[in-house]
Design a protein around this motif. Structure first.
Motif, PDB file in Angstrom:
ATOM      1  N   ASP A  12      35.945  42.723  42.744  1.00  0.00           N
ATOM      2  CA  ASP A  12      37.268  42.282  42.308  1.00  0.00           C
ATOM      3  C   ASP A  12      38.338  43.361  42.479  1.00  0.00           C
ATOM      4  N   ASN A  13      37.986  44.502  43.084  1.00  0.00           N
ATOM      5  CA  ASN A  13      38.953  45.589  43.264  1.00  0.00           C
ATOM      6  C   ASN A  13      38.776  46.216  44.644  1.00  0.00           C
ATOM      7  N   LEU A  14      38.817  45.397  45.667  1.00  0.00           N
ATOM      8  CA  LEU A  14      38.578  45.877  47.027  1.00  0.00           C
ATOM      9  C   LEU A  14      39.741  46.698  47.557  1.00  0.00           C
ATOM     10  N   GLY A  15      40.956  46.429  47.069  1.00  0.00           N
ATOM     11  CA  GLY A  15      42.102  47.206  47.529  1.00  0.00           C
ATOM     12  C   GLY A  15      41.990  48.670  47.148  1.00  0.00           C
ATOM     13  N   GLU A  16      41.576  48.960  45.914  1.00  0.00           N
ATOM     14  CA  GLU A  16      41.391  50.342  45.476  1.00  0.00           C
ATOM     15  C   GLU A  16      40.220  50.992  46.203  1.00  0.00           C
ATOM     16  N   LEU A  17      39.172  50.221  46.464  1.00  0.00           N
ATOM     17  CA  LEU A  17      38.026  50.761  47.203  1.00  0.00           C
ATOM     18  C   LEU A  17      38.418  51.141  48.628  1.00  0.00           C
ATOM     19  N   LYS A  18      39.244  50.337  49.275  1.00  0.00           N
ATOM     20  CA  LYS A  18      39.695  50.648  50.630  1.00  0.00           C
ATOM     21  C   LYS A  18      40.498  51.945  50.650  1.00  0.00           C
TER      22      LYS A  18
END
Length: 330
Positions: A12-18
């Motif tokens: 649910d937090n792929l933007g921060e992971l990228k």
């Protein structure tokens, strides 16, 4: 090469992971392991929760691994740990009690023992227990992310320094892997900063470099050997299959071969004509050839002189003088 073997994966937090992965690539890391956490009982049907490939683009210089960390609170509920290694690249255990730590060091199959050093442990680390895990090839992981963020007023940072110092002292600096466990890019640090941080904990500069380099790579290689071999003994690297070559490669190889043949023919003709010496002549051989040439020259001169003498015409015999007639000269 630098490794960070603990980056939490959140669907649910792929933007921060990228952003975190892009920042790690800029810092100079080459291999990163995305971590999925299992708390409580291990499910019967184990499936990898980290998709491959990821749903977003990653830096081309970054190698992505998939890891699973199991929180151990009751050893009786985790009898399916051996099945996790077939679904993930790295298997780590996070014991919360002294009994779980002993069983993780003595009997459980894993690649890393990742302790949450930002909390206060009600027990001390014992060298006799941790030494058994080191002999089995298991590494101990120190995660500095909680101490960097320091969201609880400094308690996590104090606990991290105290526990990391104790762990390094008990293990004598052997088998230590340092990871970030960064949920945000703000908690990531470069390799040089991690080495300086490890020196503050009591780990030397050389061992600090190995903690994010050679030791981390050793954990990855051993995990791969467990998956691909039987007991880490037999591993088929290459079965002798001949790879198929495209037609273009065959044409290039034939052209090079023909070019080499023509070059060899030209070289042979030059050697035959005397333009190129096929092999350097030693001094001994030069003396032998000079002596042979002198002998041939001498023999030739003697032969020419003998043939000249034989071909010389014989001298004509002179006629005897005629006798004088009687009465002449009287």
């Amino acid at each position: 090469m630098y490794y960070d073997l603990n980056i939490p994966y959140a669907a649910d937090n792929l933007g921060e992971l990228k952003q975190t992965l892009a920042f790690l690539a800029e810092l100079g890391y080459n291999t990163v392991a995305l971590n999925h956490t299992i708390s409580g009982k291990v499910p019967e049907n184990i499936t990898n929760q980290i998709p491959s490939p990821l749903p977003f683009s990653t830096p081309p210089s970054l190698h992505i691994l998939r890891r699973c960390t199991v929180h151990l609170s009751d050893p009786a509920q985790n009898h399916r740990l051996n099945n996790i290694s077939s679904a993930y690249d790295i298997v780590a255990l996070r014991p919360t009690t002294e009994k779980c730590l002993q069983q993780a060091c003595l009997g459980f199959e894993c690649d890393l023992i990742s302790l949450d050093l930002s909390t206060r442990f009600p027990f001390y680390f014992k060298h006799t227990t941790l030494a058994v895990a080191l002999e089995r090839g298991i590494k101990f992981e120190i995660c500095y992310g909680a101490g960097i963020l320091n969201s609880d007023g400094g308690a996590s940072r104090r606990n991290l320094i105290s526990n990391a110092t104790q762990l390094i002292r008990v293990t004598r600096g052997r088998g230590i892997v340092v990871s970030s466990e960064a949920k945000r890019a703000l908690a990531c640090r470069g390799p040089a900063d991690v080495i300086n941080m490890a020196m503050l904990w009591g780990l030397g500069q050389e061992r600090g470099g190995e903690a994010i380099g050679r030791e981390a790579r050793s954990a990855i290689v051993q995990a791969e050997m467990k998956r691909r071999s039987h007991g880490g003994v037999v591993d088929v690297m290459y079965g002798g299959e001949k790879p198929e070559r495209p037609a273009q490669a065959d044409k290039v190889a034939k052209a090079k071969q023909g070019k080499g043949k023509r070059k060899a023919e030209v070289l042979e003709s030059q050697v035959a004509d005397g333009y190129v010496s096929p092999k350097p002549i030693s001094k001994r051989e030069q003396k032998r050839q000079a002596k042979k040439a002198r002998l041939e020259h001498t023999n030739k001169q003697e032969g020419e002189a003998e043939s000249t003498w034989k071909d010389r015409p014989a001298p004509e015999a002179s006629a005897p003088p005629e006798p004088l007639a009687n009465g002449d000269g009287g």
